[in-house]
Design a protein around this motif. Structure first.
Motif, PDB file in Angstrom:
ATOM      1  N   ASN A 234      44.736  57.222 -75.478  1.00 11.13           N
ATOM      2  CA  ASN A 234      44.573  55.734 -76.337  1.00 11.13           C
ATOM      3  C   ASN A 234      43.396  55.206 -75.832  1.00 11.13           C
ATOM      4  O   ASN A 234      43.324  54.036 -76.330  1.00 11.13           O
ATOM      5  CB  ASN A 234      45.465  55.004 -75.917  1.00 11.13           C
ATOM      6  CG  ASN A 234      47.146  54.813 -75.954  1.00 11.13           C
ATOM      7  OD1 ASN A 234      46.956  55.786 -77.177  1.00 11.13           O
ATOM      8  ND2 ASN A 234      48.210  54.877 -75.216  1.00 11.13           N
ATOM      9  N   TYR A 235      42.639  55.486 -74.764  1.00 11.71           N
ATOM     10  CA  TYR A 235      41.473  54.341 -74.531  1.00 11.71           C
ATOM     11  C   TYR A 235      40.252  55.293 -75.263  1.00 11.71           C
ATOM     12  O   TYR A 235      40.031  57.104 -75.311  1.00 11.71           O
ATOM     13  CB  TYR A 235      41.468  54.750 -72.128  1.00 11.71           C
ATOM     14  CG  TYR A 235      42.511  53.898 -72.086  1.00 11.71           C
ATOM     15  CD1 TYR A 235      42.201  52.639 -71.725  1.00 11.71           C
ATOM     16  CD2 TYR A 235      43.461  54.872 -71.894  1.00 11.71           C
ATOM     17  CE1 TYR A 235      43.356  52.038 -70.839  1.00 11.71           C
ATOM     18  CE2 TYR A 235      44.472  54.808 -70.991  1.00 11.71           C
ATOM     19  CZ  TYR A 235      44.358  53.152 -70.831  1.00 11.71           C
ATOM     20  OH  TYR A 235      45.198  52.638 -69.971  1.00 11.71           O
ATOM     21  N   GLU A 236      39.414  54.795 -75.544  1.00  8.66           N
ATOM     22  CA  GLU A 236      38.274  55.041 -76.101  1.00  8.66           C
ATOM     23  C   GLU A 236      37.402  55.658 -75.360  1.00  8.66           C
ATOM     24  O   GLU A 236      37.276  56.801 -75.762  1.00  8.66           O
ATOM     25  CB  GLU A 236      37.438  54.052 -76.678  1.00  8.66           C
ATOM     26  CG  GLU A 236      36.476  54.173 -77.733  1.00  8.66           C
ATOM     27  CD  GLU A 236      35.811  52.891 -78.142  1.00  8.66           C
ATOM     28  OE1 GLU A 236      34.244  52.603 -78.308  1.00  8.66           O
ATOM     29  OE2 GLU A 236      36.371  52.227 -78.971  1.00  8.66           O
ATOM     30  N   LYS A 237      36.879  55.234 -74.037  1.00 11.55           N
ATOM     31  CA  LYS A 237      36.037  56.587 -73.100  1.00 11.55           C
ATOM     32  C   LYS A 237      36.980  56.082 -72.003  1.00 11.55           C
ATOM     33  O   LYS A 237      36.826  54.966 -71.041  1.00 11.55           O
ATOM     34  CB  LYS A 237      35.052  56.127 -72.966  1.00 11.55           C
ATOM     35  CG  LYS A 237      33.606  57.006 -72.445  1.00 11.55           C
ATOM     36  CD  LYS A 237      32.886  56.969 -72.479  1.00 11.55           C
ATOM     37  CE  LYS A 237      31.566  57.896 -71.101  1.00 11.55           C
ATOM     38  NZ  LYS A 237      32.792  58.845 -71.200  1.00 11.55           N
ATOM     39  N   VAL A 238      37.538  57.635 -71.640  1.00 14.07           N
ATOM     40  CA  VAL A 238      38.262  57.400 -69.970  1.00 14.07           C
ATOM     41  C   VAL A 238      37.673  56.905 -68.601  1.00 14.07           C
ATOM     42  O   VAL A 238      36.823  57.631 -68.553  1.00 14.07           O
ATOM     43  CB  VAL A 238      38.874  58.054 -70.269  1.00 14.07           C
ATOM     44  CG1 VAL A 238      40.060  58.304 -68.441  1.00 14.07           C
ATOM     45  CG2 VAL A 238      39.858  58.028 -71.711  1.00 14.07           C
TER      46      VAL A 238
ATOM     47  N   LYS B 254      45.100  54.448 -63.226  1.00  9.68           N
ATOM     48  CA  LYS B 254      46.795  53.054 -64.147  1.00  9.68           C
ATOM     49  C   LYS B 254      47.813  54.266 -64.843  1.00  9.68           C
ATOM     50  O   LYS B 254      48.937  54.561 -64.775  1.00  9.68           O
ATOM     51  CB  LYS B 254      45.039  52.432 -65.153  1.00  9.68           C
ATOM     52  CG  LYS B 254      46.804  51.443 -65.731  1.00  9.68           C
ATOM     53  CD  LYS B 254      46.078  50.510 -66.499  1.00  9.68           C
ATOM     54  CE  LYS B 254      47.051  49.549 -67.363  1.00  9.68           C
ATOM     55  NZ  LYS B 254      46.076  48.988 -68.763  1.00  9.68           N
ATOM     56  N   GLU B 255      47.084  55.034 -65.301  1.00  9.29           N
ATOM     57  CA  GLU B 255      47.971  56.593 -66.469  1.00  9.29           C
ATOM     58  C   GLU B 255      49.071  57.314 -65.604  1.00  9.29           C
ATOM     59  O   GLU B 255      49.663  56.975 -65.349  1.00  9.29           O
ATOM     60  CB  GLU B 255      47.185  56.321 -67.555  1.00  9.29           C
ATOM     61  CG  GLU B 255      47.102  55.935 -68.237  1.00  9.29           C
ATOM     62  CD  GLU B 255      47.802  55.148 -69.205  1.00  9.29           C
ATOM     63  OE1 GLU B 255      48.945  55.667 -69.554  1.00  9.29           O
ATOM     64  OE2 GLU B 255      47.365  54.177 -69.354  1.00  9.29           O
TER      65      GLU B 255
ATOM     66  N   LEU C 188      51.144  54.824 -64.312  1.00  6.50           N
ATOM     67  CA  LEU C 188      52.715  55.316 -65.537  1.00  6.50           C
ATOM     68  C   LEU C 188      52.925  56.313 -65.415  1.00  6.50           C
ATOM     69  O   LEU C 188      54.647  56.381 -66.631  1.00  6.50           O
ATOM     70  CB  LEU C 188      52.246  54.613 -66.254  1.00  6.50           C
ATOM     71  CG  LEU C 188      51.833  52.961 -65.614  1.00  6.50           C
ATOM     72  CD1 LEU C 188      51.097  52.334 -67.732  1.00  6.50           C
ATOM     73  CD2 LEU C 188      52.476  51.991 -66.159  1.00  6.50           C
ATOM     74  N   GLY C 189      53.116  57.352 -64.950  1.00  2.97           N
ATOM     75  CA  GLY C 189      53.535  58.473 -65.077  1.00  2.97           C
ATOM     76  C   GLY C 189      53.143  59.443 -66.178  1.00  2.97           C
ATOM     77  O   GLY C 189      53.861  60.634 -66.248  1.00  2.97           O
ATOM     78  N   ASP C 190      51.258  59.402 -66.722  1.00  4.45           N
ATOM     79  CA  ASP C 190      51.115  60.706 -67.187  1.00  4.45           C
ATOM     80  C   ASP C 190      51.321  61.763 -66.741  1.00  4.45           C
ATOM     81  O   ASP C 190      50.531  61.841 -65.371  1.00  4.45           O
ATOM     82  CB  ASP C 190      50.166  59.605 -68.301  1.00  4.45           C
ATOM     83  CG  ASP C 190      49.622  60.577 -69.006  1.00  4.45           C
ATOM     84  OD1 ASP C 190      50.219  60.962 -69.990  1.00  4.45           O
ATOM     85  OD2 ASP C 190      48.363  61.388 -68.978  1.00  4.45           O
ATOM     86  N   LYS C 191      51.282  62.829 -67.685  1.00  2.00           N
ATOM     87  CA  LYS C 191      51.557  63.978 -66.643  1.00  2.00           C
ATOM     88  C   LYS C 191      49.478  64.282 -66.360  1.00  2.00           C
ATOM     89  O   LYS C 191      49.794  64.520 -65.232  1.00  2.00           O
ATOM     90  CB  LYS C 191      51.999  64.945 -67.650  1.00  2.00           C
ATOM     91  CG  LYS C 191      52.067  66.753 -66.212  1.00  2.00           C
ATOM     92  CD  LYS C 191      52.713  67.422 -66.711  1.00  2.00           C
ATOM     93  CE  LYS C 191      52.674  68.885 -66.516  1.00  2.00           C
ATOM     94  NZ  LYS C 191      51.079  68.947 -65.721  1.00  2.00           N
TER      95      LYS C 191
END
Lengths: 316, 316
Positions: A211-215, A222-223, A226-229
């Motif tokens: 969802n981010y343009e450039k990570v 942050k992600e 929030l539990g992003d694998k």
């Protein structure tokens, strides 16, 4: 007149920070001006002078009240001779900055690379206070480090000791800008975390990071929270390697503390919990039990307080 | 009476070496007796006394001519307090060996772990002579190390610094006796080289090494020199990791010299050529150019000259 103050100069590629401090490391006045590195050597030097003049004026001090000037600068440099050699982000080349400042202001001046300055800052006024032997590791876009041995900064033969960011952790790991493969910086820095995320996204791996343009590394943390694998995997790997770097520093120096600072370390517990676990798993019990891994306390002030600490350590 | 001599005690799990030395580290007399470790603490202590009495008698010296006793002992120990804590190969536990010797002979006595003693030996009388900062690495059945910083041995907070044999080099490598995975000792020691050879032979890999009943690291080096592929592969891997260990020590300490000793290092060029190549590939240019990697010069005398050097360094 009693010399009760210190001038601290935190020389960076984009900004020059300058501060008036007392002998206990408290910042009394502070200002920041652009380095204007693109305008070349003489201009940068002029701007350092300007920063010092401004701070004297703002703090209503004259040069006789100043005990010493401390400069933190990107390396490589020669602390003993007071020369900045040729840092990648500054147009300075073999500049005798200590001599220039001493000639102009008649104040004793000391030069230290920025990682060592931050190390001295944490040792005198931060989380390393009261130790005799400590290691400081800063994790941001790159990874730097410094060590206090027997109450003194350890510089090594060519002032390049403690380049722990470029010690090998994973022999067949990715190539670093330094030319080495699998060194700590290429595995655990903010840059490394962002690179791994962007690489995985380019390969089409599903993740809320898309969802981010450039990570950047901040988004990965942050992600992950929030539990992003994908984010969790990347963070886990990077922090495991950081833990190995810390464990190796402990196995090498047997210090009382390892202090970890820099932008990436501001994430807090997620980083320190993992690093402490790896240290526990990989170090001798006696070393693990006698050494604390703690967050730096100077945070965003590490550059300027570090520069002040250099002057205080050397002149008192 | 002028105190012109040193007594050196090299305490090991199977033998106690004892020597009379002059203040320049020259060995004048030497003897070796069995440790008799299986007979327990009091017996070992008695045999240390016996070794010292014998060397005084053989060297025709009385205790007033002896400036100091230096002891090199397996760790862990507490040098400052003169206590041997609980080394795996000795039945001693919390023995105040320095106090016992001082009480009996009225000679000032100093205790150092064996790796540090060998480091001081190389620094004062061997390949590290004339340096200010050096790292010593000994490669035999295990891997030990020591560092001279600013002309002094660096012990760390709990006397366990420089356990470079247990720094992680390959995070997912084999498990070491210390509990860690992929530390230098489990990758590059003589034991590791022999283990890899025996493992490969058990898997049926063809090699001239299969002509030996039980392969040791010496045989692997020998067959490698004769061109055996398996032996060459094993040696290449082990020495690459050793090179990484040396490169990390250089990146950490920025020393003038890395001195490599121990039984495995006696193979000479094949080891040093590889280590130097890895150091060149992995270290900053300035570090590589300012640091020499050299063979230890005390060879089989490193234990006894090291113990003498401890007494000389501390008492002069």
């Amino acid at each position: 007149m009693e010399k009760k103050y210190i001038i601290a100069v935190d020389l960076g590629g984009t900004k020059i920070g300058c501060a008036l401090a007392d002998l206990e490391g408290n910042i009394l006045n502070e200002n920041t001006i652009p380095t204007n590195a693109h305008e070349g050597e003489q201009e940068v030097l002029k701007r350092v002078f300007l920063a010092i003049e401004k701070i004297l004026e703002e703090g209503k001090k004259n040069t006789e009240e100043i005990k010493a000037v401390g400069i933190g600068s990107p390396g490589p440099l020669d602390s003993d001779k007071g020369i900045i050699l040729d840092p990648p982000n500054l147009p300075l080349k073999n500049i005798e900055i200590v001599k220039h400042i001493e000639d102009k202001f008649k104040i004793k001046t000391y030069l230290e690379n920025d990682a060592n300055a931050a190390t001295i800052g944490e040792y005198l006024f931060g989380s390393g206070k009261g130790t005799k032997n400590m290691v400081y590791i800063t994790v941001s876009t790159g990874i730097g480090a410094g060590a206090i041995i027997d109450g003194k900064i350890y510089r090594g033969t060519t002032c390049n000791a403690l380049e722990l960011g470029h010690a090998t952790i994973l022999p067949d790991g990715p190539r670093c800008n330094c030319g080495n493969f699998g060194c700590l910086e290429v595995l655990s820095s903010g840059t490394a975390i962002a690179r791994e995320a962007n690489k995985a996204l380019a390969q089409g791996i599903e993740s809320s990071l898309s969802n981010y343009e450039k990570v950047t590394s901040q988004e990965v943390f942050k992600e992950a929270s929030l539990g992003d694998k994908l984010a969790l995997d990347i963070i886990d790997k990077a922090l495991t390697y950081l833990g190995i770097g810390a464990a190796n520093a402990i196995t090498t120096f047997d210090p009382e503390k390892v202090v970890i600072g820099g932008g990436v370390a501001m994430v807090g517990d997620i980083l320190f919990d993992k690093v402490k676990q790896v240290v526990k798993d990989r170090c001798f019990k006696v070393l693990n039990e006698s050494c604390e891994v703690v967050p730096a306390s100077l945070k965003t002030k590490s550059g300027i307080v570090g520069a002040a600490a250099v002057a205080i350590m050397e002149s008192i």
